[in-house]
Design an enzyme around this catalytic site. Sequence first.
Site: not given
Length: 345
Positions: A211, A126, A208
């Site tokens: 969202k 992140k 993957k």
Amino acid sequence: MEKQNSKTNTDTITRRKTILSGIQPSGKLTIGHLSGALDNWVKLQDEYNCFYMIADLHAITVRQVPALLRSQTLETVAIYLACGIDPKKSTLFVQSHVAEHSQLAWVLNCFTGMGECSKMTQFKDKSKTHKENINVGLFSYPTLMAADILLYQADLVPVGEDQKQHLELSRNLAQRFNHYYSNTFKIPEPYIPKIGARIMSLQEPTKKMSKSDENERNIIFIDDTREQIINKVKRSVTDSGSEIKMAADKPGISNLMTLYNIATGKNFTEIESEFSGKGYGDFKLAVGEAVADYIQPIREKFIEYRNDKKMLNDILKEGASNAHFVASRTLSKVYKKIGLYSLDK
Ligand code: TRP
């Protein structure tokens, strides 16, 4: 209130193991959440004392649009319910409604080494994707997660592979605290579902399905319409060749087979023989329709629940009150053990 009594009084419940898990309300939920987490959560409700949380405090470790965060929080509750989480069996609550999460997280921060947080894979990832905002909250994300888990004395924590490292830290912190003072926290175990199919992006099937992907064509959302689902599947990327089979060099077709398996319950051998001799076009149409049929009842319930704000608020109020009841007991023990002065005694 009545529920709380029935929960705490029955024998079976005191002997039941406790489960806690959560999802961040940082985007619309996808079919991956359904088959990877929620389906499993629903099954666990009868056997365990379950706490299912909406991790809104975790979501703010990256910038959120306030109005969206608010609506996504309520949407996530509606989706939990639409998938079959039953508030009569499980405690469903929003993390920020139970102040003990932030309070215990602070204490745990004081027991965590800088090095333990800086080696976390998710923090490193992140920090790369949110270079402009590498904040202290992002750094101490795993201590808040440890607080979530340890407050409820959870035995088992259903998580995906990507959260295992955070869970390991929760275990270490619990052991460290118990060792320093006296037995305070249950040591939680990860619960990784046996069959948790990994669903990949529709356009880039080696990634993957996520969202937070910017390209919505990659994702099947739980609230997509029938047409949207059929179209997204129709336009998904497939591989060279024409055979319908599970294979490493056929990531696109393998992913569609996984979706078909989730939607219909048919296994891969059955799917291969059903489509032997047929082309990608027929297969994609069948997958799109099956996935749409699978999602439709959930979507309908979702829309109904999402519009019933009063019901959702009532469930969350009761959830917060049940959660607070358990969490406050743990936090008082912790405060006492570390020597914070209390006015109570
Ligand atoms: N970090 C988890 C995720 O992103 C969400 C989460 C927050 C969680 N607190 C938790 C999961 C406690 C399990 C237990 O997936």
